[in-house]
Structure formats: C-alpha cells, structure tokens
Design a protein around this motif. Structure first.
Motif, short mmCIF file in Angstrom:
data_model
loop_
_atom_site.label_atom_id
_atom_site.label_comp_id
_atom_site.label_asym_id
_atom_site.label_seq_id
_atom_site.Cartn_x
_atom_site.Cartn_y
_atom_site.Cartn_z
N GLY A 65 -8.30 -5.62 -75.14
CA GLY A 65 -8.60 -6.21 -73.83
C GLY A 65 -7.71 -7.37 -73.46
N VAL A 66 -6.71 -7.68 -74.30
CA VAL A 66 -5.78 -8.78 -73.99
C VAL A 66 -4.89 -8.35 -72.82
CG1 VAL A 66 -3.89 -10.23 -74.85
CG2 VAL A 66 -5.79 -9.61 -76.37
N ILE A 67 -4.75 -9.24 -71.85
CA ILE A 67 -3.93 -8.97 -70.66
C ILE A 67 -2.57 -9.64 -70.82
CG2 ILE A 67 -3.73 -9.22 -68.15
CD1 ILE A 67 -6.82 -9.56 -68.10
N ILE A 157 -10.68 4.87 -71.94
CA ILE A 157 -10.47 3.43 -71.83
C ILE A 157 -11.73 2.73 -72.35
CG2 ILE A 157 -10.19 1.55 -70.15
CD1 ILE A 157 -8.49 3.61 -68.51
N SER A 158 -11.52 1.71 -73.19
CA SER A 158 -12.64 1.05 -73.86
C SER A 158 -13.35 0.07 -72.93
CB SER A 158 -12.14 0.30 -75.09
OG SER A 158 -11.42 -0.87 -74.69
N PRO A 159 -14.61 -0.29 -73.26
CA PRO A 159 -15.31 -1.30 -72.47
C PRO A 159 -14.55 -2.62 -72.39
CG PRO A 159 -16.87 -0.13 -73.88
CD PRO A 159 -15.50 0.33 -74.28
N LEU A 160 -13.88 -3.01 -73.49
CA LEU A 160 -13.10 -4.26 -73.48
C LEU A 160 -11.96 -4.17 -72.48
CD1 LEU A 160 -12.74 -5.22 -77.26
CD2 LEU A 160 -13.90 -6.55 -75.49
N GLN A 161 -11.29 -3.02 -72.46
CA GLN A 161 -10.18 -2.83 -71.51
C GLN A 161 -10.68 -2.81 -70.08
OE1 GLN A 161 -8.68 0.76 -73.47
NE2 GLN A 161 -6.72 -0.26 -73.80
N ASN A 162 -11.78 -2.11 -69.84
CA ASN A 162 -12.32 -2.06 -68.47
C ASN A 162 -12.80 -3.42 -68.00
OD1 ASN A 162 -11.92 0.49 -67.28
ND2 ASN A 162 -13.54 1.39 -68.52
N SER A 163 -13.37 -4.20 -68.90
CA SER A 163 -13.81 -5.56 -68.55
C SER A 163 -12.61 -6.41 -68.12
CB SER A 163 -14.52 -6.19 -69.75
OG SER A 163 -14.89 -7.52 -69.46
N SER A 164 -11.52 -6.30 -68.87
CA SER A 164 -10.30 -7.05 -68.53
C SER A 164 -9.69 -6.54 -67.22
CB SER A 164 -9.27 -6.92 -69.66
OG SER A 164 -9.75 -7.57 -70.82
N LEU A 165 -9.73 -5.22 -67.02
CA LEU A 165 -9.20 -4.63 -65.79
C LEU A 165 -9.98 -5.14 -64.58
CD1 LEU A 165 -7.33 -2.64 -64.29
CD2 LEU A 165 -9.04 -0.86 -64.75
N LYS A 166 -11.30 -5.16 -64.68
CA LYS A 166 -12.14 -5.66 -63.57
C LYS A 166 -11.79 -7.10 -63.25
CE LYS A 166 -16.11 -2.66 -64.46
NZ LYS A 166 -17.46 -2.57 -65.04
N THR A 195 -5.78 13.31 -66.02
CA THR A 195 -6.67 12.47 -66.84
C THR A 195 -6.17 11.03 -67.02
OG1 THR A 195 -5.61 13.25 -68.88
CG2 THR A 195 -7.57 14.46 -68.12
N GLU A 196 -4.95 10.75 -66.53
CA GLU A 196 -4.45 9.38 -66.69
C GLU A 196 -5.32 8.39 -65.91
OE1 GLU A 196 -0.53 6.60 -65.75
OE2 GLU A 196 -0.38 8.77 -65.45
N ALA A 197 -5.81 7.38 -66.64
CA ALA A 197 -6.66 6.32 -66.06
C ALA A 197 -7.95 6.86 -65.45
CB ALA A 197 -5.88 5.51 -65.02
N SER A 198 -8.35 8.07 -65.83
CA SER A 198 -9.56 8.67 -65.24
C SER A 198 -10.83 7.91 -65.63
CB SER A 198 -9.71 10.14 -65.65
OG SER A 198 -9.81 10.28 -67.04
N SER A 199 -10.79 7.19 -66.75
CA SER A 199 -11.97 6.43 -67.18
C SER A 199 -11.84 4.94 -66.87
CB SER A 199 -12.23 6.65 -68.68
OG SER A 199 -11.07 6.36 -69.45
N ALA A 200 -10.83 4.58 -66.08
CA ALA A 200 -10.67 3.17 -65.67
C ALA A 200 -11.74 2.78 -64.67
CB ALA A 200 -9.29 2.97 -65.07
N GLN A 201 -12.25 1.58 -64.81
CA GLN A 201 -13.27 1.05 -63.89
C GLN A 201 -12.86 -0.34 -63.43
OE1 GLN A 201 -17.01 1.16 -65.99
NE2 GLN A 201 -16.86 3.34 -66.41
#
Length: 202
Positions: A65-67, A157-166, A195-201
């Motif tokens: 989740g590091v940006i 995409i993991s919850p940590l990654q999605n949290s950082s993306l949001k 499927t690329e970034a299909s699970s991004a939130q």
C-alpha cells in the motif's frame, strides 16, 4: 491534506521516487486519471523498467500500500496507449459518429493495428470529455500486481492497495478539477486485457 509543489504531491503518505526518463514534456491540463496494473510481482521490477526510460505512470502503489510518485504531475507520461472511441464503447454515438467509428474500425484492406491507429488519430482530435483521456491530459496510477498469461487474469488488488488508491484519488480531486466520472480503468480507454485493474476501488 497534501500540497502540490513543482509537480510533486507532498505528503507523509507519499514516497518521492521520480524517474526523469519517463517524463516526456509539459502536461498543461489534467482532465482525468487512468488506473493501471503493472503485470509485475514487485514494485522494484517496475522501477527497473522505469529506470530505462520510455513508458511509465505518475504514481505507483506497491503490495504493502506504499504510494510512490514516479513522475511529476506537470509532465506527460506514456501510460494510455491508443484510445478507443468513447461514444462507440458507451453506445452513445450520433448516427454520423457511429458511421465514422465503424468505418475506421472495420476498414477493409488495412491491418488491425492500422485501423486502431486511424481510430485513435480521429478520436484524439475531439475535446475531452467527448473522448477518452490521452497521455496529454491525464495522470496514470499503477498498482503492483502480476499477470497470469494462461488464465489471462491480473492478480486481485489487496485491501491495502485499494485503501491507498482511494486516498490518492481523493487527494488528486482536491488539486485538479476532476470527479469520479473522470477516473478510468486502463482497459476502458485503450486496448488492454479486460482484467487489468478490474478489482481497483476508489
């Protein structure tokens, strides 16, 4: 709240790791964000690619989740590729627009690559939001995630990654005149695996 200084988004949550080789001239207007996945297992693999120059994105989110900011937001990065017809994909073309798009897409005697290039050139002359975003008016956000060639599937995409993306997307909203309608997954705008970034939130 983050601050923007000389193209850098400054905040304790962002690690600066700018690669000048992926910056390709002034980015004067930001209309949209495009969300990508790297196809690589680690952030380091992507950094190694960026160090060679060429294609890249403005931000990268690793598996923890590091940006990282990898290009300044005042500089173009090559991350979009050739764009699709927005009205054709969204089934909102006028009769003339549909005629133009289908003529370019299915023109006989030309290779698939040539037809895609011709459609891209036709689309890029339109003003945004009548077209999809281009390298010249968008920021790219990469999320580290491997790609399974056999399954044609990107890693979830993991919850940590999605949290950082949001968080990152909400910060960019505050600095630029963009809304949720201006955030796209890469396959929406260009000819990439679905499927690329299909699970991004965000």
């Amino acid at each position: 709240m983050s601050t923007l200084k000389q193209g850098l988004l400054l905040d304790p949550k962002i690690t600066q790791k700018v690669f000048s080789g992926i910056e390709h001239g002034s980015l004067n207007k930001i209309n949209a964000l495009v969300i990508h996945q790297t196809g690589a297992n680690t952030a380091q693999q992507t950094f190694n690619s960026y160090a060679k120059g060429g294609h890249g994105a403005h931000f990268l989110i690793d598996k923890q989740g590091v940006i990282y900011q990898t290009a300044r937001v005042t500089q173009k990065a090559y991350h979009v590729g050739k764009i699709k017809s927005k009205c054709y994909e969204s089934k909102s073309c006028t009769k003339v627009q549909l005629q133009n798009a289908t003529q370019l897409l299915f023109q006989k005697g030309l290779s698939y690559s040539s037809r895609i290039t011709n459609l891209h050139n036709h689309e890029k002359s339109k003003p945004y939001p009548d077209r999809f975003p281009l390298n010249s008016d968008s920021l790219g956000i990469e999320i580290v995630g491997s790609y399974d060639k056999l399954k044609k599937q990107y890693e979830a995409i993991s919850p940590l990654q999605n949290s950082s993306l949001k968080w990152l997307v909400s910060e960019l909203y505050t600095h630029f005149q963009i809304t949720t309608a201006d955030v796209y997954r890469h396959p929406e705008v260009s000819y990439k695996m679905a499927t690329e970034a299909s699970s991004a939130q965000w």
